[in-house]
Scaffold this motif. Structure first.
Motif, PDB file in Angstrom:
ATOM      1  N   ALA A 229       0.853  -1.187   0.000  1.00 43.74           N
ATOM      2  CA  ALA A 229       0.000   0.000   0.000  1.00 43.74           C
ATOM      3  C   ALA A 229       0.884   1.230   0.000  1.00 43.74           C
ATOM      4  CB  ALA A 229      -0.915   0.007   1.226  1.00 43.74           C
ATOM      5  N   GLU A 230       0.587   2.159  -0.891  1.00 45.37           N
ATOM      6  CA  GLU A 230       1.314   3.422  -0.963  1.00 45.37           C
ATOM      7  C   GLU A 230       0.370   4.495  -0.423  1.00 45.37           C
ATOM      8  OE1 GLU A 230       4.115   2.354  -1.746  1.00 45.37           O
ATOM      9  OE2 GLU A 230       3.597   0.611  -2.958  1.00 45.37           O
ATOM     10  N   LEU A 231       0.773   5.115   0.684  1.00 44.30           N
ATOM     11  CA  LEU A 231      -0.090   6.038   1.414  1.00 44.30           C
ATOM     12  C   LEU A 231       0.583   7.376   1.630  1.00 44.30           C
ATOM     13  CD1 LEU A 231      -1.433   3.998   4.479  1.00 44.30           C
ATOM     14  CD2 LEU A 231      -2.803   4.855   2.597  1.00 44.30           C
ATOM     15  N   GLY A 232      -0.174   8.437   1.510  1.00 42.92           N
ATOM     16  CA  GLY A 232       0.283   9.738   1.976  1.00 42.92           C
ATOM     17  C   GLY A 232      -0.440  10.080   3.272  1.00 42.92           C
ATOM     18  N   LEU A 233       0.199  10.894   4.092  1.00 45.34           N
ATOM     19  CA  LEU A 233      -0.432  11.375   5.333  1.00 45.34           C
ATOM     20  C   LEU A 233      -0.068  12.843   5.488  1.00 45.34           C
ATOM     21  CD1 LEU A 233      -2.038  10.945   7.904  1.00 45.34           C
ATOM     22  CD2 LEU A 233       0.028  10.046   8.987  1.00 45.34           C
ATOM     23  N   ALA A 234      -1.078  13.702   5.385  1.00 48.05           N
ATOM     24  CA  ALA A 234      -0.859  15.144   5.449  1.00 48.05           C
ATOM     25  C   ALA A 234      -1.879  15.767   6.383  1.00 48.05           C
ATOM     26  CB  ALA A 234      -0.982  15.759   4.052  1.00 48.05           C
ATOM     27  N   ARG A 235      -1.381  16.437   7.410  1.00 53.23           N
ATOM     28  CA  ARG A 235      -2.241  17.120   8.386  1.00 53.23           C
ATOM     29  C   ARG A 235      -3.332  16.205   8.948  1.00 53.23           C
ATOM     30  NH1 ARG A 235      -2.826  23.521   7.147  1.00 53.23           N
ATOM     31  NH2 ARG A 235      -0.623  23.910   6.699  1.00 53.23           N
ATOM     32  N   GLY A 289       4.029  12.234   5.900  1.00 51.38           N
ATOM     33  CA  GLY A 289       4.924  11.677   4.894  1.00 51.38           C
ATOM     34  C   GLY A 289       4.190  10.844   3.861  1.00 51.38           C
ATOM     35  N   VAL A 290       4.974  10.177   3.008  1.00 51.28           N
ATOM     36  CA  VAL A 290       4.478   9.194   2.056  1.00 51.28           C
ATOM     37  C   VAL A 290       5.120   7.876   2.435  1.00 51.28           C
ATOM     38  CG1 VAL A 290       4.335   8.514  -0.358  1.00 51.28           C
ATOM     39  CG2 VAL A 290       4.209  10.928   0.245  1.00 51.28           C
ATOM     40  N   PHE A 291       4.303   6.818   2.613  1.00 48.77           N
ATOM     41  CA  PHE A 291       4.782   5.574   3.205  1.00 48.77           C
ATOM     42  C   PHE A 291       4.524   4.378   2.288  1.00 48.77           C
ATOM     43  CE2 PHE A 291       3.145   8.282   6.751  1.00 48.77           C
ATOM     44  CZ  PHE A 291       4.385   8.780   7.111  1.00 48.77           C
ATOM     45  N   HIS A 292       5.399   3.392   2.416  1.00 47.61           N
ATOM     46  CA  HIS A 292       5.356   2.163   1.621  1.00 47.61           C
ATOM     47  C   HIS A 292       5.151   1.005   2.594  1.00 47.61           C
ATOM     48  CE1 HIS A 292       6.500  -0.745  -1.459  1.00 47.61           C
ATOM     49  NE2 HIS A 292       7.476  -1.191  -0.690  1.00 47.61           N
ATOM     50  N   VAL A 293       3.948   0.402   2.583  1.00 45.34           N
ATOM     51  CA  VAL A 293       3.578  -0.613   3.568  1.00 45.34           C
ATOM     52  C   VAL A 293       3.423  -1.951   2.844  1.00 45.34           C
ATOM     53  CG1 VAL A 293       2.015  -1.195   5.461  1.00 45.34           C
ATOM     54  CG2 VAL A 293       2.290   1.205   4.767  1.00 45.34           C
ATOM     55  N   GLU A 294       4.324  -2.901   3.121  1.00 45.51           N
ATOM     56  CA  GLU A 294       4.286  -4.208   2.468  1.00 45.51           C
ATOM     57  C   GLU A 294       3.404  -5.152   3.277  1.00 45.51           C
ATOM     58  OE1 GLU A 294       8.254  -5.529   1.694  1.00 45.51           O
ATOM     59  OE2 GLU A 294       8.698  -3.803   0.407  1.00 45.51           O
ATOM     60  N   ILE A 295       2.498  -5.839   2.575  1.00 46.12           N
ATOM     61  CA  ILE A 295       1.412  -6.574   3.221  1.00 46.12           C
ATOM     62  C   ILE A 295       1.224  -7.926   2.543  1.00 46.12           C
ATOM     63  CG2 ILE A 295      -1.119  -6.557   3.557  1.00 46.12           C
ATOM     64  CD1 ILE A 295      -0.845  -3.428   3.646  1.00 46.12           C
ATOM     65  N   MET A 296       0.901  -8.948   3.334  1.00 47.95           N
ATOM     66  CA  MET A 296       0.457 -10.220   2.782  1.00 47.95           C
ATOM     67  C   MET A 296      -1.047 -10.288   2.954  1.00 47.95           C
ATOM     68  SD  MET A 296       1.573 -12.876   1.176  1.00 47.95           S
ATOM     69  CE  MET A 296       3.315 -13.079   1.590  1.00 47.95           C
ATOM     70  N   LEU A 297      -1.748 -10.380   1.838  1.00 47.54           N
ATOM     71  CA  LEU A 297      -3.204 -10.481   1.856  1.00 47.54           C
ATOM     72  C   LEU A 297      -3.567 -11.958   1.842  1.00 47.54           C
ATOM     73  CD1 LEU A 297      -5.941  -8.992   1.728  1.00 47.54           C
ATOM     74  CD2 LEU A 297      -5.750  -9.072  -0.774  1.00 47.54           C
ATOM     75  N   GLY A 298      -4.030 -12.467   2.976  1.00 42.80           N
ATOM     76  CA  GLY A 298      -4.305 -13.890   3.111  1.00 42.80           C
ATOM     77  C   GLY A 298      -5.439 -14.350   2.220  1.00 42.80           C
ATOM     78  N   ILE A 306       4.050  -7.256   6.454  1.00 39.05           N
ATOM     79  CA  ILE A 306       5.390  -7.766   6.185  1.00 39.05           C
ATOM     80  C   ILE A 306       6.424  -6.748   6.649  1.00 39.05           C
ATOM     81  CG2 ILE A 306       7.032  -8.467   4.396  1.00 39.05           C
ATOM     82  CD1 ILE A 306       4.683  -9.532   2.796  1.00 39.05           C
ATOM     83  N   GLU A 307       6.242  -5.482   6.223  1.00 37.47           N
ATOM     84  CA  GLU A 307       7.231  -4.462   6.577  1.00 37.47           C
ATOM     85  C   GLU A 307       6.622  -3.078   6.404  1.00 37.47           C
ATOM     86  OE1 GLU A 307      11.528  -5.071   5.543  1.00 37.47           O
ATOM     87  OE2 GLU A 307      11.100  -3.426   4.159  1.00 37.47           O
ATOM     88  N   LEU A 308       6.919  -2.192   7.338  1.00 34.05           N
ATOM     89  CA  LEU A 308       6.503  -0.788   7.262  1.00 34.05           C
ATOM     90  C   LEU A 308       7.723   0.067   6.953  1.00 34.05           C
ATOM     91  CD1 LEU A 308       4.625   1.652   7.703  1.00 34.05           C
ATOM     92  CD2 LEU A 308       5.048   1.421  10.162  1.00 34.05           C
ATOM     93  N   ASN A 309       7.649   0.806   5.848  1.00 33.28           N
ATOM     94  CA  ASN A 309       8.755   1.678   5.448  1.00 33.28           C
ATOM     95  C   ASN A 309       8.309   3.134   5.542  1.00 33.28           C
ATOM     96  OD1 ASN A 309      10.914  -0.248   4.254  1.00 33.28           O
ATOM     97  ND2 ASN A 309       8.984  -0.963   3.388  1.00 33.28           N
ATOM     98  N   PRO A 310       8.971   3.931   6.388  1.00 31.03           N
ATOM     99  CA  PRO A 310       8.558   5.336   6.573  1.00 31.03           C
ATOM    100  C   PRO A 310       9.110   6.251   5.487  1.00 31.03           C
ATOM    101  CG  PRO A 310      10.383   4.843   8.016  1.00 31.03           C
ATOM    102  CD  PRO A 310      10.066   3.561   7.291  1.00 31.03           C
ATOM    103  N   ARG A 311       8.893   5.855   4.244  1.00 34.61           N
ATOM    104  CA  ARG A 311       9.420   6.594   3.095  1.00 34.61           C
ATOM    105  C   ARG A 311       8.596   6.257   1.863  1.00 34.61           C
ATOM    106  NH1 ARG A 311      10.941   2.466   0.167  1.00 34.61           N
ATOM    107  NH2 ARG A 311      12.111   0.730   1.058  1.00 34.61           N
ATOM    108  N   LEU A 312       8.836   7.020   0.814  1.00 34.71           N
ATOM    109  CA  LEU A 312       8.248   6.780  -0.496  1.00 34.71           C
ATOM    110  C   LEU A 312       8.706   5.432  -1.034  1.00 34.71           C
ATOM    111  CD1 LEU A 312       6.795   8.195  -3.000  1.00 34.71           C
ATOM    112  CD2 LEU A 312       9.106   8.838  -3.718  1.00 34.71           C
ATOM    113  N   MET A 313       7.861   4.762  -1.824  1.00 37.21           N
ATOM    114  CA  MET A 313       8.267   3.531  -2.494  1.00 37.21           C
ATOM    115  C   MET A 313       9.539   3.773  -3.300  1.00 37.21           C
ATOM    116  SD  MET A 313       5.157   3.404  -5.292  1.00 37.21           S
ATOM    117  CE  MET A 313       4.517   4.919  -6.016  1.00 37.21           C
ATOM    118  N   GLY A 314      10.386   2.740  -3.373  1.00 40.08           N
ATOM    119  CA  GLY A 314      11.720   2.923  -3.917  1.00 40.08           C
ATOM    120  C   GLY A 314      11.865   2.530  -5.376  1.00 40.08           C
ATOM    121  N   SER A 315      13.132   2.506  -5.808  1.00 44.64           N
ATOM    122  CA  SER A 315      13.525   2.113  -7.152  1.00 44.64           C
ATOM    123  C   SER A 315      12.746   2.933  -8.187  1.00 44.64           C
ATOM    124  CB  SER A 315      13.316   0.609  -7.339  1.00 44.64           C
ATOM    125  OG  SER A 315      13.787   0.171  -8.582  1.00 44.64           O
TER     126      SER A 315
END
Length: 441
Positions: A229-235, A289-298, A306-315
């Motif tokens: 999931a690619e999320l922004g969070l502002a105010r 910020g803008v966050f990159h949240v890696e998830i396993m959808l059962g 799976i992993e929470l990244n406090p940054r924009l998606m990479g590469s």
């Protein structure tokens, strides 16, 4: 490349690229990624003063030549540090920058720099991702403890010091289990372990090379569909940007081989993933910020972290977002980090953009010379956005077991999801045949 000891800048006079009306604010980027040039351009297009802090050691270790990047015309001042992950050196340089021109916003898109930038931003009173929360996100066991306490995710895990502790955990959960650094990124050092013999082997490797200095995390194995999931969070308001689907290599399941944006999932699953990601970010308290949240959808529709990244998606993923019809995510990134009020609904995509990365499956002679790749553009036309192959130095290619081991990348865009994926994988396979080696894509 020589190592500057003093700030270089201002750069050559820049093209304002249609600067926007409004107050001219000071945006400081801290990164070693030349691929962030579109973010510098976005800040300049919005009418702001742009300062860049580079990290020479990381550029050199990843074979990045910033001087060939088109960034210069969008940056007003450049500061080059030997190592921007040196928190004291970074703090001293940023405080100097702030004295000369007060900083209005920071942008850091690299894992190793988010936390130190967050602490500096807090010290000088500039809105940014919460420093304690960013530290918790990167300390994976701490992140899991926070989510368990909040009743959001109960994935079983343990930080272990030796094989006996890891084996005891695996006995309680059953195999397979996942072994990873307690702190890390890029799939580096992550293993899906099928049995006790392999667990002993992996723990022995970790002990020998000292690669998991922050601790060894053993986790319950999660199955289902791997998405992010690619999320922004502002105010205090979440901005739902995208759900992406991820692919992994069959021989080493922890190795990511690509992404498609948007994911081919139902609207109901999309909402479940986004709601879960918002709950994760909120519980950890990242704040902005803008966050990159890696998830396993059962298979039962339950999302697990799976992993929470406090940054924009990479590469190249920000570019995939644009290719799929999501517009310029860098523009949004700059505005969020300037703490602006943003009104934006969910992204409406009209295409599917796919990337496949590849490296050597096993140790192999380094071809050295890149083969002719013109055939791909001739055959796939506008569906092929990019195909790059860049071999590292040395006579041999090492087996690729993490994102940093890739030497090739293909990007494809198509109105049909299945075709987007098929074309990308076909190009990888055909490139591998021309190289004469097995690859990971």
């Amino acid at each position: 490349m020589t190592e500057p000891t003093e700030p270089t800048g201002p750069t050559e006079p820049h093209d304002p690229v249609g600067e926007a009306a409004g107050p001219r604010r000071h945006v400081v980027f801290v990164t070693w990624k030349a691929g962030n040039a579109p973010a510098f351009e976005a800040a300049k297009r919005l009418g702001h003063h742009v300062t860049l802090v580079r990290s020479l050691l990381m550029e050199q270790s990843q074979n990045i030549d910033f001087t060939t990047s088109p960034y210069a015309r969008f940056v007003d001042d450049v500061h080059v540090l030997k190592d921007a992950t040196d928190a004291d050196a970074l703090r001293a340089r940023v405080l100097e920058i702030h004295r000369e021109r007060p900083v209005d916003g920071f942008v850091a898109t690299v894992d190793a720099l988010v936390v130190p930038v967050a602490w500096i931003a807090e010290e000088i009173g500039v809105p940014f991702t919460d420093a304690r929360a960013a530290e918790a996100a990167k300390q994976k066991n701490r992140c899991r403890e926070i989510l368990a306490a909040a009743g959001i995710d109960s994935t079983r895990h343990a930080v272990v010091t030796d094989f006996e502790e890891a084996a005891a955990f695996a006995a309680s959960t059953g195999y397979p289990v996942v072994v990873k650094p307690a702190r890390g990124s890029g799939s580096e050092g992550v293993h899906v372990v099928a049995d006790e013999d392999r667990l002993r082997e992996v723990l022995g490797q970790v002990a020998a090379d000292g690669s998991h200095q922050a601790g060894v995390l053993v986790e319950e194995y999660l199955s289902g569909r791997f998405v992010s999931a690619e999320l922004g969070l502002a105010r205090g308001r979440f901005l739902r940007l995208a759900v992406s689907e991820r692919s992994t290599w069959h021989r080493h399941e922890a190795l990511e081989t690509g992404t498609t944006i948007p994911a081919g999932i139902s609207a109901a699953d999309h909402d479940r993933v986004m709601e879960f990601a918002e709950a994760v970010v909120g519980a950890v308290g990242l704040g902005l910020g803008v966050f990159h949240v890696e998830i396993m959808l059962g298979d039962d529709g339950t999302p697990r972290l799976i992993e929470l990244n406090p940054r924009l998606m990479g590469s190249c993923l920000p570019n995939l977002f644009r290719l799929a019809g999501g517009a310029d995510i860098f523009d949004l990134l700059v505005r969020i980090h300037l703490n602006e009020e943003i009104e934006r609904g969910p992204t409406a995509f009209d295409r599917y953009a796919t990337v496949r990365w590849f490296g050597a499956a096993d140790t192999a002679p380094n071809p050295g010379r890149v083969p002719d790749l013109a055939w791909a553009a001739a055959e796939y036309g506008d569906h092929l956005h990019a195909l790059t192959v860049r071999f590292p130095e040395g006579d041999m290619l090492r087996p690729c077991r993490g994102n940093l081991g890739n030497f090739g990348e293909v990007q494809v865009v198509h109105p049909d999801r299945a075709e987007s994926i098929r074309i990308a994988e076909e190009i990888v396979a055909r490139t591998a045949r021309r190289l004469g080696i097995e690859v990971t894509g």
